[in-house]
Write a protein that holds these residues in place. Structure first.
Motif, PDB file in Angstrom:
ATOM      1  N   THR A  85      25.449   0.515  36.883  1.00 59.19           N
ATOM      2  CA  THR A  85      25.203   1.290  35.666  1.00 59.19           C
ATOM      3  C   THR A  85      24.421   0.448  34.666  1.00 59.19           C
ATOM      4  O   THR A  85      24.895  -0.603  34.232  1.00 59.19           O
ATOM      5  CB  THR A  85      26.525   1.745  35.031  1.00 59.19           C
ATOM      6  OG1 THR A  85      27.236   2.559  35.972  1.00 59.19           O
ATOM      7  CG2 THR A  85      26.278   2.528  33.758  1.00 59.19           C
ATOM      8  N   ASN A  86      23.231   0.906  34.302  1.00 63.62           N
ATOM      9  CA  ASN A  86      22.398   0.161  33.363  1.00 63.62           C
ATOM     10  C   ASN A  86      22.277   0.837  31.999  1.00 63.62           C
ATOM     11  O   ASN A  86      21.734   0.242  31.053  1.00 63.62           O
ATOM     12  CB  ASN A  86      21.003  -0.043  33.953  1.00 63.62           C
ATOM     13  CG  ASN A  86      21.026  -0.970  35.153  1.00 63.62           C
ATOM     14  OD1 ASN A  86      21.765  -1.951  35.173  1.00 63.62           O
ATOM     15  ND2 ASN A  86      20.239  -0.661  36.173  1.00 63.62           N
ATOM     16  N   LYS A 144      24.496  -2.679  27.055  1.00 67.52           N
ATOM     17  CA  LYS A 144      23.782  -1.599  27.730  1.00 67.52           C
ATOM     18  C   LYS A 144      23.371  -0.518  26.726  1.00 67.52           C
ATOM     19  O   LYS A 144      24.112  -0.234  25.776  1.00 67.52           O
ATOM     20  CB  LYS A 144      24.673  -0.991  28.818  1.00 67.52           C
ATOM     21  CG  LYS A 144      25.008  -1.973  29.929  1.00 67.52           C
ATOM     22  CD  LYS A 144      25.870  -1.356  31.019  1.00 67.52           C
ATOM     23  CE  LYS A 144      26.158  -2.384  32.112  1.00 67.52           C
ATOM     24  NZ  LYS A 144      26.972  -1.847  33.216  1.00 67.52           N
ATOM     25  N   HIS A 155      13.984  -3.500  26.916  1.00 65.01           N
ATOM     26  CA  HIS A 155      13.200  -4.376  27.794  1.00 65.01           C
ATOM     27  C   HIS A 155      11.840  -4.759  27.194  1.00 65.01           C
ATOM     28  O   HIS A 155      11.043  -5.401  27.869  1.00 65.01           O
ATOM     29  CB  HIS A 155      12.999  -3.705  29.150  1.00 65.01           C
ATOM     30  CG  HIS A 155      14.280  -3.474  29.901  1.00 65.01           C
ATOM     31  ND1 HIS A 155      15.041  -4.510  30.410  1.00 65.01           N
ATOM     32  CD2 HIS A 155      14.947  -2.326  30.222  1.00 65.01           C
ATOM     33  CE1 HIS A 155      16.095  -4.018  31.012  1.00 65.01           C
ATOM     34  NE2 HIS A 155      16.085  -2.686  30.909  1.00 65.01           N
ATOM     35  N   ASP A 181      21.051   5.099  37.792  1.00 63.68           N
ATOM     36  CA  ASP A 181      21.739   4.011  37.097  1.00 63.68           C
ATOM     37  C   ASP A 181      22.282   4.405  35.721  1.00 63.68           C
ATOM     38  O   ASP A 181      22.600   3.544  34.910  1.00 63.68           O
ATOM     39  CB  ASP A 181      20.817   2.797  36.964  1.00 63.68           C
ATOM     40  CG  ASP A 181      19.572   3.061  36.131  1.00 63.68           C
ATOM     41  OD1 ASP A 181      19.382   4.202  35.675  1.00 63.68           O
ATOM     42  OD2 ASP A 181      18.780   2.110  35.932  1.00 63.68           O
TER      43      ASP A 181
END
Length: 294
Positions: free
Chosen positions: A203-204, A229, A293, A149
């Motif tokens: 795509t992260n 991102k 996160h 990703d």
């Protein structure tokens, strides 16, 4: 701009030593190559696909073509590109370097007129691991490319390869690799490549591999600032003296424009993490993802 397995690919210069070798590698990785071009070998087959005298003849016979890959010498690049553009090919991966500047300008003008995307000139190509690639990147090597990703943008094919190797060694894979090329007049900029990856749902996180010269990284910083991102970048040429051309044709610094400091400060101000060495990218990326996160 992101290549997928359903895209139909044409290889211009397919019967040459490099064209044939890389066509076979692309086919091994799932690239759907539907035809090739060599005016002197029209009517033959190469790598199990028909060879035509022109891109337009190929389109007339096999139907619409999404991508053309050019294994064409500099003096013939203009004619080959115009042939593909006027034939309706949607994107051309121009591997050729040292194309005369006036020819490059004519290629870009025709592409704008017909709505064709140009990748390059002087690009190593584009890769979508697990699906397809177009160009001369080692997409067939599982130590370098694995589905994942992380989107990677690079002006340099060799440096981009090193970054992708480091990512895989760290347990990370790539959603796509976009080699924008080392020519001073590029059809696709770092900012445009970034926007494509930013819009890509697979795509992260994004890695920008830049170099001194021009203003592409400074311009990309505007898109980085708008993105949510994680972005990590490495800029090569930190020790290069001002005013001296280094490596790629576009790698020349005039005053502060295009300098290492200018590029680094612009990207950092936009929220990207800029590292000092390629080996730091994977760790910085993992840290940036964890922070996002947390």
């Amino acid at each position: 701009m992101i290549l997928e397995k359903q895209h139909r690919v044409l290889v211009q210069g397919i019967t040459g030593r490099q064209g044939r070798f890389w066509t076979e590698r692309m086919q091994e990785c799932g690239t759907q190559i539907v035809a090739g071009v060599n005016p002197k070998r029209a009517g033959e087959t190469c790598c199990d696909v028909p060879v035509f005298a022109s891109a337009r003849a190929a389109v007339d016979e096999v139907g619409p073509i999404d991508v053309s890959v050019m294994f064409i010498p500099p003096a013939a690049a203009l004619g080959a590109a115009i042939d593909a553009i006027e034939g309706g090919v949607r994107m051309i991966v121009v591997l050729t370097e040292h194309i005369p500047s006036q020819d490059v300008m004519r290629i870009h003008a025709a592409a704008r007129q017909y709505g064709t995307r140009i990748i390059g000139p002087n690009t190593a190509g584009i890769v979508t691991p697990g699906q397809a690639f177009a160009g001369i990147m080692p997409a067939f090597n599982g130590r370098i490319f694995q589905p994942g990703d992380v989107g990677v943008i690079s002006r340099s094919g060799s440096l981009g390869t090193l970054i992708c190797l480091n990512l895989v060694n760290a347990g990370l894979g790539q959603s796509a690799f976009l080699g924008v090329g080392g020519d001073p007049m590029l059809g696709t900029t770092t900012a445009q490549a970034f926007q494509a990856l930013d819009a890509d749902v697979r795509t992260n996180a994004i890695v920008i591999v830049g170099e001194i010269g021009g203003a592409m990284e400074e311009q990309a910083a505007e898109a980085v600032e708008r993105s949510s991102k994680p972005v990590v970048s490495f800029i090569t040429g930190r020790a290069s003296p001002p005013g001296k051309k280094m490596g790629h044709a576009g790698a020349i610094v005039m005053g502060n424009q295009g300098s290492y400091h200018s590029k680094r400060s612009s990207l950092e101000a936009a929220g990207a993490r800029v590292v000092d060495t390629p080996g730091e990218i994977a760790v910085a990326l993992q840290d940036a993802i964890a922070t996002l996160h947390a």
